[in-house]
Write an enzyme that holds these catalytic residues in place. Structure first.
Site, PDB file in Angstrom:
ATOM      1  N   GLY A 291     -88.438  76.870   1.937  1.00 38.97           N
ATOM      2  CA  GLY A 291     -87.578  77.119   3.090  1.00 38.97           C
ATOM      3  C   GLY A 291     -87.710  75.962   4.054  1.00 38.97           C
ATOM      4  O   GLY A 291     -86.842  75.093   4.165  1.00 38.97           O
ATOM      5  N   CYS A 359     -88.777  84.978  31.760  1.00 35.52           N
ATOM      6  CA  CYS A 359     -89.850  85.501  32.604  1.00 35.52           C
ATOM      7  C   CYS A 359     -91.054  85.915  31.770  1.00 35.52           C
ATOM      8  O   CYS A 359     -91.362  87.110  31.649  1.00 35.52           O
ATOM      9  CB  CYS A 359     -89.315  86.665  33.431  1.00 35.52           C
ATOM     10  SG  CYS A 359     -87.889  86.138  34.374  1.00 35.52           S
TER      11      CYS A 359
HETATM   12  N1  LLP Z   1     -91.080  82.822  -0.377  1.00 34.67           N
HETATM   13  C1  LLP Z   1     -91.546  83.894   0.272  1.00 34.67           C
HETATM   14  C2  LLP Z   1     -91.823  85.113  -0.472  1.00 34.67           C
HETATM   15  C3  LLP Z   1     -91.776  83.824   1.669  1.00 34.67           C
HETATM   16  O1  LLP Z   1     -92.257  84.883   2.312  1.00 34.67           O
HETATM   17  C4  LLP Z   1     -91.485  82.630   2.368  1.00 34.67           C
HETATM   18  C5  LLP Z   1     -91.690  82.514   3.816  1.00 34.67           C
HETATM   19  C6  LLP Z   1     -90.979  81.536   1.635  1.00 34.67           C
HETATM   20  C7  LLP Z   1     -90.799  81.673   0.262  1.00 34.67           C
HETATM   21  C8  LLP Z   1     -90.624  80.231   2.281  1.00 34.67           C
HETATM   22  O2  LLP Z   1     -91.743  79.609   2.841  1.00 34.67           O
HETATM   23  P1  LLP Z   1     -91.618  78.108   3.385  1.00 34.67           P
HETATM   24  O3  LLP Z   1     -91.285  77.212   2.218  1.00 34.67           O
HETATM   25  O4  LLP Z   1     -90.572  78.071   4.416  1.00 34.67           O
HETATM   26  O5  LLP Z   1     -92.965  77.813   3.950  1.00 34.67           O
HETATM   27  N2  LLP Z   1     -91.544  81.789  10.776  1.00 34.67           N
HETATM   28  C9  LLP Z   1     -92.706  81.060  10.300  1.00 34.67           C
HETATM   29  C10 LLP Z   1     -92.733  80.938   8.808  1.00 34.67           C
HETATM   30  C11 LLP Z   1     -92.624  82.266   8.099  1.00 34.67           C
HETATM   31  C12 LLP Z   1     -92.596  82.159   6.601  1.00 34.67           C
HETATM   32  C13 LLP Z   1     -92.252  83.469   5.985  1.00 34.67           C
HETATM   33  N3  LLP Z   1     -92.138  83.454   4.557  1.00 34.67           N
HETATM   34  C14 LLP Z   1     -92.761  79.695  11.000  1.00 34.67           C
HETATM   35  O6  LLP Z   1     -91.871  79.387  11.787  1.00 34.67           O
HETATM   36  O7  LLP Z   1     -93.701  78.941  10.797  1.00 34.67           O
END
Ligand code: LLP
Length: 434
Positions: A291, A359
């Site tokens: 992601g 706030c």
């Molecule tokens: N696959 C699964 C099952 C996941 O839960 C996630 C992310 C991904 C793939 C993708 O992960 P990435 O490649 O983006 O690291 N909001 C947080 C990150 C939350 C990730 C949740 N799951 C932040 O802004 O750091």
């Protein structure tokens, strides 16, 4: 790595001046660089070229239709976590047959929708979920493709709130119960078709060590389940971290080489070199669910300085973006580089907090940051805000959500309009006065 550079003293996304975008469309404003997304996808795809593989972009990172369409056109698949994300993928021209469906709490509606559309696989996270999918598939007269998510109990060495592969996290099924669960599927769930095995240990990993540890730990299990149940794929999840601090000089060169520094030894080359050899002999299709890697560096959040306030202890740059637009700094202690769009060369920096109008004490985009003196109206770019930026935005404090722009070369497209005040109250009703 990204396509944001200073050209003649003004920060550009590809060939478009960010100052003019801010003036034309207002702030706060998300701006994405299409070329950066394409570049990241292509490099990852090439890194995995020795494997039969499918990149399933984790939609939660940035679900704008234009972003999804870009990835669909590159041939990518999608990792979704809700019926809403499936709807977006289909609307953007993505194929259900390239979608994996993750998440611990899939509902009946979502399962029915995904079955009807014919997704590639449900990545199931509990025995209860597997039995529920089996039941619904039976009712619909279909076979549901499933993979089981294993929780390998490996430390991803990242922020606690984005660690997912430890036993105390809610995700997946414990490593030592996996065999038993596959047996239950095979014996007791006639409407399920075993298709794979999946894991995901966390997000923003900055070294290859935990990936290698997890793959090495789970590989024998994958081999065994393949022999017994004929798996098609092994998904090693997402989690590839990005560099949040990068040079923006116009003269610079190979941005990818900058990633291999001490604080971030994870390059896509290092990742591929470490994991591809471990996976090659499995004879399975390998799935990845990136992601952040795909879109993180591809986006900036533009915000305007509203006031400067000199307190006893600190200087506050009060801007028009807030934690409702970008929650990462306060939720995960996420560090985002912040730079003035019109460069202030030679100005003396001072330690400042960049704060929004909400706030809450937690409403900041940066704390104790060296920034030049700024005037009201100056535009700042919060860098690497393409992942988990807009998708985590809210209307808190009844603030409208920002517009989103996709830059492609010299063109800039509005890919989401700024919300209006009317949008904010749409669907609300006040009962009649009695
Ligand atoms: N696959 C699964 C099952 C996941 O839960 C996630 C992310 C991904 C793939 C993708 O992960 P990435 O490649 O983006 O690291 N909001 C947080 C990150 C939350 C990730 C949740 N799951 C932040 O802004 O750091």
């Amino acid at each position: 790595m990204h396509h944001f550079r200073y050209l003649q003293g003004s920060l550009h996304a590809e060939n478009v001046d960010l100052q003019s975008l801010a003036e034309q469309h207002g702030t706060p404003l998300y701006v994405y660089s299409k070329e950066t997304i394409v570049d990241h996808y292509t490099r990852l795809d090439q890194g995995l070229s020795r494997l039969d593989h499918m990149i399933c972009y984790a939609v939660k990172a940035n679900s704008n239709l234009a972003v999804l369409s870009t990835i669909a056109q590159l041939g990518g698949g999608f990792d979704i976590v809700s019926g809403g994300e499936l709807f977006r993928v289909l609307r953007a021209g993505g194929q259900a047959a390239k979608c994996t469906f993750a998440g611990v709490g899939k509902t009946r509606d979502e399962i029915e929708y995904a079955l009807k559309e014919g997704i590639y696989c449900f990545n199931a996270e509990s025995e209860a979920e597997l039995r529920f999918i089996d039941q619904i598939a039976g009712e619909m007269g279909l076979k549901a493709p499933v993979a089981v998510r294993v929780n390998p109990n490996v430390d991803a060495k990242t922020h606690a709130k984005i660690t997912t592969g430890k036993s105390e996290n809610k995700f997946g099924i414990d490593f030592d119960r996996i065999e038993e669960v596959y047996e239950i599927i095979a014996k007791e769930c006639p409407n399920l078709e075993i298709r794979g095995l999946q894991m995901h240990i966390g997000s923003q990993l900055t070294s290859v060590g935990p990936f290698v540890e997890a793959v090495e730990k789970v590989k024998p299990l994958v081999q065994e389940m393949k022999a017994k149940y004929g798996l098609q794929f092994f998904s090693i999840g997402g989690g590839i971290g990005i560099v949040y601090k990068q040079s923006l000089d116009s003269g610079s060169q190979d941005w990818w080489s900058l990633e291999g520094n001490e604080s971030h030894p994870l390059t896509i080359q290092a990742y591929a070199d470490a994991v591809v050899p471990l996976l090659e002999d499995l004879g399975l299709r390998i799935l990845l669910e990136p992601g952040r890697f795909m879109v993180g560096n591809a986006g900036v959040l533009l915000t305007k300085v509203v006031y400067e306030k000199r307190g006893k202890a600190k200087v506050f740059k009060i801007v028009d973006a807030a934690m409702n637009d970008l929650i990462r700094p306060t939720l995960y202690e996420g560090w985002h580089q912040i730079v003035p769009v019109r460069s202030k060369v030679g100005a003396e920096n001072e330690l400042s907090d960049v704060v929004g109008p909400i706030c809450e004490t937690g409403d900041y985009l940066a704390q104790n940051r060296e920034l030049p003196p700024l005037n009201a109206g100056d535009v700042l770019a919060v860098m690497s805000a393409g992942a988990y930026g807009f998708t985590m935005a809210s209307n808190y404090n009844t603030r409208t959500m920002p517009a989103e722009i996709l830059v492609d070369g010299t063109e800039a497209y509005v890919v989401r309009e700024r919300q209006t005040l009317e949008d904010l109250v749409r669907g609300e009703h006040v009962p009649p006065v009695k």
